[in-house]
Design an enzyme around this catalytic site. Sequence first.
Site, PDB file in Angstrom:
ATOM      1  N   SER A 142       0.849  -1.188   0.000  1.00  0.00           N
ATOM      2  CA  SER A 142       0.000   0.000   0.000  1.00  0.00           C
ATOM      3  C   SER A 142       0.885   1.238   0.000  1.00  0.00           C
ATOM      4  O   SER A 142       1.991   1.220   0.547  1.00  0.00           O
ATOM      5  CB  SER A 142      -0.881   0.001   1.255  1.00  0.00           C
ATOM      6  OG  SER A 142      -1.482   1.263   1.462  1.00  0.00           O
ATOM      7  N   TYR A 161      -0.814  -1.324  10.648  1.00  0.00           N
ATOM      8  CA  TYR A 161      -1.054  -1.651   9.241  1.00  0.00           C
ATOM      9  C   TYR A 161       0.040  -1.074   8.351  1.00  0.00           C
ATOM     10  O   TYR A 161       0.617  -1.773   7.511  1.00  0.00           O
ATOM     11  CB  TYR A 161      -2.416  -1.125   8.806  1.00  0.00           C
ATOM     12  CG  TYR A 161      -2.676  -1.311   7.330  1.00  0.00           C
ATOM     13  CD1 TYR A 161      -3.041  -2.553   6.813  1.00  0.00           C
ATOM     14  CD2 TYR A 161      -2.555  -0.249   6.434  1.00  0.00           C
ATOM     15  CE1 TYR A 161      -3.263  -2.739   5.458  1.00  0.00           C
ATOM     16  CE2 TYR A 161      -2.782  -0.415   5.078  1.00  0.00           C
ATOM     17  CZ  TYR A 161      -3.133  -1.668   4.595  1.00  0.00           C
ATOM     18  OH  TYR A 161      -3.350  -1.855   3.248  1.00  0.00           O
TER      19      TYR A 161
END
Length: 279
Positions: A142, A161
């Site tokens: 990401s 994350y």
Amino acid sequence: MTSHDAPGTALVTGASSGIGWEYATRLAARGWGLVLVARRAERLDVLAKEALKEGAAGVETLVADLGSPEDLSRVVERASGDDVDLVVNNAGINGYGTFAEVDPDLLTRVVNVNVVALTALTRAAVPGMLARGRGAVINVASLLAFAGDLPPAPLPRRAVYAGTKGYAVTFTRTLAAELAGTPVRVQVVCPGLTATEFHLGAGDTPVSGERRVHDDGGMPAADVVTASLAGLEAGEVVCVPGLTDAEAVARLAGAELDLRAGSGRRLAPRYGNAEGRAE
């Protein structure tokens, strides 16, 4: 892909929605056999039928929670099969929330799925690929991997994350350097906001119901996969689907070299001299 004139089997995790679903259908249309991995059996059954219609050479489904050691071990065993020429580590959960308040068990799941499973499946597949002289691994990360200095708003609260996605980037780039000169390629894909259902849950339980897209929108998942597969053929290790300035990746590598200049034995002047340090 240039090293796969006769496609073998692709193992795709997180295949029941979003980017994983798109990888599966795209590879099916290219004649790959598929091993589809996800938690939602009903979704996998629907995808398997669609993949066969698209032209998949064959489809297996593995209902598995990659956050479970027992389930992961089953998928690792399959990833080590001598027919697996491509692993797409797409499964991921976000565990978004304020770090001091998020359930510690959820954060452990984030690390297990995003880091432990990705590493284990890559390790299971790469030795056989090297022995057979062909293969590739795609790790889906990401752009939040590069957002450490940015405040939570409007981005999500994401410490763990983002850390796991930073691992995926560094792991993939370092492994690519290690495998340079071999027929095995690795790539990390770093999409920005993508039109999937990813933001509809934290990852502790699967999103229920039919596939849908979160209200935040973003790049279509199909475009992310288009960029990834084209980038893999072109030899891109870091694929950022929406990045127009491809040289930005090279500048990142240059900045890292500047930081590596700090590996010398002398203390940087801004920290004072040795005599001034606390005992």
